[in-house]
Design a protein around this motif. Structure first.
Motif, PDB file in Angstrom:
ATOM      1  N   ASP A 370       1.616   9.787   0.521  1.00  0.00           N
ATOM      2  CA  ASP A 370       2.350   9.250   1.671  1.00  0.00           C
ATOM      3  C   ASP A 370       3.834   9.028   1.335  1.00  0.00           C
ATOM      4  O   ASP A 370       4.543   8.325   2.038  1.00  0.00           O
ATOM      5  CB  ASP A 370       1.703   7.962   2.175  1.00  0.00           C
ATOM      6  N   MET A 371       4.294   9.653   0.267  1.00  0.00           N
ATOM      7  CA  MET A 371       5.701   9.705  -0.152  1.00  0.00           C
ATOM      8  C   MET A 371       6.251   8.339  -0.535  1.00  0.00           C
ATOM      9  O   MET A 371       7.421   8.077  -0.409  1.00  0.00           O
ATOM     10  CB  MET A 371       6.565  10.309   0.962  1.00  0.00           C
ATOM     11  N   THR A 372       5.372   7.465  -0.984  1.00  0.00           N
ATOM     12  CA  THR A 372       5.857   6.171  -1.462  1.00  0.00           C
ATOM     13  C   THR A 372       5.322   5.899  -2.845  1.00  0.00           C
ATOM     14  O   THR A 372       4.329   6.504  -3.280  1.00  0.00           O
ATOM     15  CB  THR A 372       5.388   5.008  -0.552  1.00  0.00           C
ATOM     16  N   VAL A 373       6.003   5.010  -3.494  1.00  0.00           N
ATOM     17  CA  VAL A 373       5.520   4.482  -4.771  1.00  0.00           C
ATOM     18  C   VAL A 373       5.286   3.003  -4.549  1.00  0.00           C
ATOM     19  O   VAL A 373       6.126   2.334  -3.942  1.00  0.00           O
ATOM     20  CB  VAL A 373       6.569   4.720  -5.867  1.00  0.00           C
ATOM     21  N   LYS A 374       4.128   2.505  -4.969  1.00  0.00           N
ATOM     22  CA  LYS A 374       3.839   1.083  -4.782  1.00  0.00           C
ATOM     23  C   LYS A 374       3.644   0.432  -6.131  1.00  0.00           C
ATOM     24  O   LYS A 374       3.149   1.051  -7.081  1.00  0.00           O
ATOM     25  CB  LYS A 374       2.565   0.902  -3.947  1.00  0.00           C
ATOM     26  N   ILE A 375       4.090  -0.836  -6.164  1.00  0.00           N
ATOM     27  CA  ILE A 375       3.884  -1.619  -7.376  1.00  0.00           C
ATOM     28  C   ILE A 375       3.000  -2.791  -7.018  1.00  0.00           C
ATOM     29  O   ILE A 375       3.235  -3.477  -6.023  1.00  0.00           O
ATOM     30  CB  ILE A 375       5.233  -2.080  -7.955  1.00  0.00           C
ATOM     31  N   TRP A 376       1.931  -2.950  -7.818  1.00  0.00           N
ATOM     32  CA  TRP A 376       0.928  -3.966  -7.526  1.00  0.00           C
ATOM     33  C   TRP A 376       0.875  -4.969  -8.662  1.00  0.00           C
ATOM     34  O   TRP A 376       1.143  -4.616  -9.809  1.00  0.00           O
ATOM     35  CB  TRP A 376      -0.449  -3.339  -7.406  1.00  0.00           C
ATOM     36  N   GLU A 377       0.521  -6.160  -8.273  1.00  0.00           N
ATOM     37  CA  GLU A 377       0.194  -7.125  -9.321  1.00  0.00           C
ATOM     38  C   GLU A 377      -1.275  -6.924  -9.651  1.00  0.00           C
ATOM     39  O   GLU A 377      -2.130  -6.960  -8.768  1.00  0.00           O
ATOM     40  CB  GLU A 377       0.430  -8.548  -8.853  1.00  0.00           C
TER      41      GLU A 377
END
Lengths: 686, 590
Positions: A370-377
């Motif tokens: 989906d063309m995003t980068v996500k950062i998760w805890e």
């Protein structure tokens, strides 16, 4: 004479009877059809017939004699008359005429055809009676008295007085001398054993034929060494002994039920597929048991087997199937390892291709379609940040240097160096300050490299999102990897031919092209954790290059069709390689260039493999949605080979368009494993 | 230049020859070659690499070892066969020319081929010969039953009959019989001679049926019978001499003339011998040789293998008891009972046997009216005249007693009662994974109840049966089912049951036992097993698969048999219940 003739001939054959009886009507009734026809043909016939009456010769009415009449079959006549004219055969009507005759003529049933003359003759009553008597096996002469008194012409009684009165000759009561001498000779021969009686001869023959046995073996098991024998004798195996099912009165469960009987009947054509070669039967008592109809056939088959069946020695297996399983330690003794799913990271709207974890193990980075980068805890599964990157993300990697807050993201043709701005403020600001001042370029960048990659600054919008540097490549990127110290990173462009691998140095903002020649389709690259080596996986092989000496160090043969990914043990001596043809290969670099072990744990292509940094664990994720965690212990002792034990199969991802798991990675400190898949989720197993 | 090496001139290609090549080498017709192979015991071999052994040819050829063919080449019998061929040609020619004197001469001088030396060659030791007696005895027993046939010489049939009778006699004298079994094919006997188990089968009465020519070739069979009868004769000879018996066997008192007569009777067996009922005459008195008997026990003891020695001693004791199983019994055979096998089986264990004189002319030692008869074997539904002093039993009792190695109670075998199943004694030698019917279990373990229905019926006595209604009967059956299910699926406990258990145990203070979800555990174990199976070496993988599938197949078969048994038991119970009810109802009406 005719009358006499008839009475004499009564005991002869029917045909003769027909012949003789033929005389009567011709004599008595001149107007029979036969004679009429004859007279039509020949006028002199009557004269001839009259002469016949007085002749003594055999009474044959035709002129050809006693010959097979079929010789005249093809002609219209039989014989010739005195004048040499043909005697024409009486005309025989067709079937219709025949039928009419049958209907009209009351004597038709007693009309017989004379083969000799070809004329029809009507039998008289006497003739008919004669034939009937013969047919019913009676004495032909009806006047003969069967049961009349017996007249004894010659008496059987011995009379007291001889009929002749003459005395017997002396010879008749004196023994013949010649006979006596002959008898004497026979007796002598018999005594001498030269002549044998028939009985003696028979006995002798039988005695000859009778087997005589003797003591063939003097002891039970002493063998004559000198005796020749068949080479390498293989004794025929004994026939199987009968089981309960063969009993004449078996337990009830052995009898066939309807279904088994149906199967038996169905296999009539293919009897070798049957489980038993007979149908179990139950008889109430021994007297009802019939002889087994196939007994002789069975014995004959055994005979055939004995002399015609090829023999060979076969090892009989006495092992159980469990004995073939490798002796591996129980997984319980190899804890800790991830066993259950504990968290699911939901948020991406398309499949998640890659994940990475920060060196401290606090945050998870994921890149998606989906063309995003996500950062998760990690601990809360909360999405901390979403960075749009404007392209499908095929690779994300967190910089291994703990002093830097930096991630590398691949989006289509761009490599983005991003400062996520998460974590320690000092580190974040320090990273920003380092990245804000680009170093002074001392050397001139060659045109060749310029054509491949350009180092650009981000736009302000991008800068807001944390993007600090943009590296525009000339082809689509597939993979990025950091060197252990975090200064260098390598990217892979599979379509780039000899320019497919690039090494970028962050501190100097320079790119290098390590290879001049293409060695195949590069799948993946990897830095050695300790030594200055670069692993390059092409489609089938893995090449290890020494970066200092700038030469090929080793070439590993995978014997696989297509390599997908690889991971290196933190010790640096062991490498695992996942392939699209379902295999996972373990290379021991000290041991050989061939795989030390080939694991076929998955049923479909393997997408990703990973090693744990601290625990002896490795994991593989595949399109069959299974994440398999295995124990891979590497010993310090060089003589001891690594121990590989599959521990746990974790199958929690959902299936989506035949894709399962895309990426697998371990937590840097805990025995946890993350996987991302086509079902848009990331899952944590602890 | 060195000689070029040609293919298939060494190694496997040179070691095997095809049958065609062998025929060419030996210059024999196929028929003669077959005869020779049967008598000399030459057989084709399966090569390790068929392609190489066939010199590169594909397909399947019959391959013999070249050495075997060379071995045949030096056999004097080949020349005898050729002579015979020439002689027969002469005879045929004389017949064609109708030369009577020549026909007579040739017919009387047909060369006879002796195969005595081949017996010694094929069986260098006596033990070897004994080992091969299974087939020999079965073939001879079959041939002994044949009528006069065109393709089999009559003297061979008579010889087979004589030799089998003689062998039975020696088994009786040595008390060598161990196991017997009535199958649908015939009656199996197993004797133990010199430690070798010899099993053969005697067909049921009148086994001969005309066979199709393309199915059975009697010529081949008679060649086998020829060799086997010779071997059996020599074996008999040695066995008789070992037991100090006259060979050919003699019974009772003998005058010189009688011996002469008997000798001259061509291969025929006298009825006195065939009766199997009189003891054989001995050449010398037996000397007991306890050392030999104790020999194998001592060897075990010497090895220090205490357990084995103990086991062997037990077995020895059992066999010693078995040998005198029917000692002291006086048994009369009714005329519908197959005389020969039963007399053999009974006399091998020391019984005294007699029969009706009309069944077999000689050998009957006492009449039916003898008061001392203990058992009479009858195989008909009922008998008109019975003696009180003896048991009237069915023939299966004899066979079951032998297999059980003890005198079984006669109640189950009384005349007219339905017989218990007859079990095979040979299943012990089968593989471990097999179905054991409850009757067989009961043999070793008396606690197993053979007929559950019988027991249930006993429980439901006639008085109680009225009280029990259909509705009450049902749950009992269901309980039985669930019991079975639990046995099969390893105590699986559902959540509800778990809760139930908890609720029930609320009041108990001692604490709840740890309840393991066995289903989950099993699933996990299964998964572990799957992973482990994937670690099997590649070369063993297919072997493992086939072994596993075979195991599963056998398990299925066992399950099917168990299931069939259960169904059968249930139906029989229901039937009996219905019967009892019907009887009750009738009684009530009356």
């Amino acid at each position: 004479m005719d009358d006499e003739n008839i009475s004499d001939d009564q005991s002869t054959e029917i045909m003769d009877v027909a012949n003789t009886s033929d005389n009567q009507p011709t004599e008595k009734m001149d107007s029979t059809t036969v004679n009429e026809q004859m007279t039509v043909n020949n006028k002199d016939y009557k004269e001839y017939e009259d002469e016949m009456d007085t002749s003594d010769e055999e009474d044959i009415r035709n002129t050809v004699g006693n010959i097979p009449m079929n010789w005249y079959d093809e002609y219209s006549h039989i014989g010739y008359d005195w004048d040499g004219a043909k005697i024409v055969k009486p005309e025989r009507g067709d079937q219709l005429d025949n039928f009419m005759e049958k209907m009209e003529n009351p004597d038709f049933w007693r009309t017989v055809r004379d083969l000799q003359t070809g004329q029809d003759v009507v039998l008289s009553d006497k003739d008919v009676e004669l034939i009937q008597r013969i047919e019913s096996s009676k004495i032909p002469d009806s006047t003969y008295e069967e049961y009349g008194p017996w007249i004894e012409w010659f008496t059987s009684e011995v009379m007291d007085m001889p009929i002749r009165n003459g005395a017997d000759h002396k010879r008749s009561f004196i023994a013949s001398r010649s006979e006596a001498s002959r008898v004497e000779r026979y007796a002598r021969l018999i005594r001498a054993g030269l002549l044998k009686t028939r009985e003696q001869k028979r006995r002798e023959r039988e005695k000859k034929r009778q087997r005589s046995f003797f003591m063939m073996w003097s002891t039970d098991d002493a063998e004559d060494e000198n005796m020749r024998r068949i080479t390498d004798h293989i004794p025929a195996p004994k026939r199987n002994l009968p089981s309960h099912a063969e009993s004449y009165n078996p337990p009830p469960e052995f009898l066939f039920n309807d279904r088994e009987m149906r199967i038996w009947n169905k296999q009539e054509e293919t009897p070798w597929k049957r489980k038993l070669h007979y149908v179990p039967q139950k008889y109430d008592s021994l007297r009802q048991v019939p002889a087994y109809p196939k007994f002789i056939k069975e014995r004959f088959t055994r005979c055939l087997d004995l002399y015609l069946c090829p023999r060979a020695r076969k090892m009989r297996l006495t092992i159980e199937p469990e004995d073939l399983l490798p002796k591996l330690p129980s997984p319980k003794d190899l804890q800790p390892f991830p066993t259950i799913q504990s968290l699911v990271y939901n948020g991406h709207t398309d499949m998640v291709r890659c994940i990475s974890i920060d060196p401290l193990g606090q945050y998870l980075l994921s890149g998606s379609d989906d063309m995003t980068v996500k950062i998760w805890e990690i601990s809360t599964a909360r999405c901390m940040k979403t960075i749009p990157v404007g392209g499908i993300v095929r690779g994300v990697e967190w910089n291994p240097n703990k002093a830097l807050s930096m991630i590398a993201v691949i989006a289509d043709r761009k490599l983005l160096i991003i400062n996520p701005g998460i974590g320690d403020h000092l580190v974040v600001s320090k990273t920003d300050s380092i990245l804000s001042t680009p170093p002074i370029q001392t050397s001139i960048v060659s045109d060749k490299i310029k054509a491949i990659v350009q180092w650009d600054d981000p736009t302000t919008e991008e800068y807001e999102n944390g993007i600090r540097i943009v590296l525009n490549h000339f082809k689509e990127l597939k993979q990025v990897t950091w060197h252990g110290r975090g200064d260098y990173c390598a990217t892979v462009m599979p379509d780039g031919a000899n320019r497919s691998v690039l090494i970028h140095q962050m501190s100097t903002r320079r790119s290098q092209l390590p290879f001049a020649k293409s060695k195949g389709l590069v799948q993946s690259v990897l830095f050695h954790p300790i030594r200055p080596f670069l692993f390059v996986a092409t489609q089938k092989n893995i090449r290890i290059y020494d970066l200092v000496k700038q030469e090929l160090f080793k070439k590993l043969m995978s014997y696989a069709k297509w390599i997908s990914s690889m991971a290196i043990h933190p010790g640096g001596d062991n490498l695992i390689v996942g392939t699209y043809d379902r295999k996972m290969l373990w290379f021991d670099l000290d041991l050989s260039t061939k795989p030390y072990k080939t694991l076929r744990l998955h049923s479909t292509a393997i997408r990703s493999v990973a090693f744990h940094k601290r625990y002896p664990l490795f994991a593989s994720g595949s399109d069959d949605r299974a994440l398999i965690v295995s124990h891979g212990m590497v010993y310090n002792d060089l003589l001891q080979n690594p121990l590989v034990v599959p521990l746990k199969m974790l199958k929690e991802h959902e299936d989506l368009a035949d894709f399962g798991i895309f990426g697998v990675t371990f937590h840097p400190t805990e025995p946890w494993v993350f996987s991302c898949g086509a079902d848009k989720t990331i899952r944590l197993f602890t | 230049m060195p000689m070029q090496k040609k293919k298939f001139q060494s190694g496997e290609g040179a070691r095997y020859v095809t049958r065609r090549a062998a025929l060419n080498k030996l210059q024999l017709s196929l028929k003669d070659f077959r005869t020779l192979c049967i008598i000399k015991g030459i057989y084709p071999r399966e090569p390790a690499h068929r392609r190489r052994a066939q010199k590169g040819k594909s397909g399947i050829q019959i391959l013999y070892l070249k050495k075997d063919i060379l071995f045949l080449l030096h056999e004097p019998m080949i020349w005898k066969l050729r002579d015979l061929q020439v002689h027969l040609n002469r005879l045929r020619r004389a017949k064609g020319m109708n030369q009577k004197d020549l026909i007579k001469r040739y017919a009387n001088t047909v060369p006879r081929i002796t195969i005595d030396h081949i017996v010694k060659e094929r069986y260098p030791t006596f033990i070897d010969a004994l080992r091969d007696m299974d087939d020999a005895l079965t073939i001879c027993c079959l041939f002994a039953t044949f009528p006069k046939l065109k393709s089999i010489p009559t003297h061979l049939i008579a010889l087979c009959r004589r030799l089998t009778i003689e062998f039975m006699h020696v088994c009786i004298a040595a008390r060598a019989l161990r196991k017997v079994f009535i199958s649908i094919k015939g009656i199996y006997f197993q004797v133990e001679i010199k430690g070798q188990a010899i099993t053969w089968v005697i067909p049921h009465n009148y086994p001969h049926e005309p066979q199709k020519k393309q199915e059975v070739d009697f010529y081949t069979m008679s060649t086998f019978a020829d060799f086997y009868s010779t071997a059996l004769g020599f074996v008999n000879f040695r066995l008789y001499h070992n037991l100090n018996l006259y060979y050919p066997p003699r019974l009772g008192s003998y005058t010189a003339e009688a011996i002469e007569d008997e000798m001259l009777e061509e291969n025929e067996t006298s009825d006195r011998v065939a009766a199997l009922n009189l003891p054989l005459l001995k050449t010398a008195e037996d000397v007991e040789d306890p050392a030999e008997a104790e020999l194998n026990l001592d060897t075990f003891a010497a090895d220090g293998n205490e357990e084995k020695a103990e086991e062997a001693r037990k077995e020895y004791e059992k066999v010693r008891k078995l040998k005198n199983l029917f000692e002291g019994l006086k048994i009369f055979l009714n005329r519908e009972v197959p005389r020969e096998p039963l007399v053999f089986a009974l006399r091998c264990f020391g019984a005294k046997v007699s029969w009706d004189v009309t069944t077999f002319p000689e050998g009957a030692t006492f009449p039916e009216t003898d008061e001392t008869i203990t058992h009479q074997i009858v195989d008909r539904p009922d008998l008109e005249k019975k003696f009180i002093s003896r048991y009237y039993i069915q023939p299966q009792w004899v066979f079951d007693c032998v297999n059980a190695r003890e005198l079984l109670p006669v109640e189950k075998y009384f005349i007219g009662t339905p017989l218990p199943p007859h079990l095979s004694p040979f299943t012990v030698e089968y593989r471990t994974q097999r179905y054991v019917p409850p009757e067989e279990k009961a043999l070793t373990d008396p606690s197993v109840i053979v007929n559950r229905d019988q027991e249930l019926l006993d429980e439901i006595s006639d008085n109680e049966i009225e009280d029990i209604k259909d509705g009450e009967n049902e749950p009992e059956d269901e309980n039985m089912e669930t019991d079975d299910d639990i046995d099969e699926f390893g105590d699986e406990i559902t959540e509800e049951q778990l809760a139930e258990i908890k609720r029930k145990k609320m009041k108990v203070e001692t604490g709840t036992p740890e309840i393991v979800n066995k289903g989950k555990l099993r699933r996990e174990n299964h998964q572990m097993q799957l992973l482990k199976e994937k670690m099997i070496q590649k070369k063993y993988r297919s072997l493992y698969k086939s072994m596993k599938s075979g195991k599963i197949q056998r398990q299925k078969e066992i399950k099917l048999l168990k299931y069939k048994r259960r169904i059968h038991e249930r139906t029989s119970i229901e039937k009996k219940r219905a019967e009892i009810k019907a009887r009750r109802a009738q009684a009530a009406v009356a």
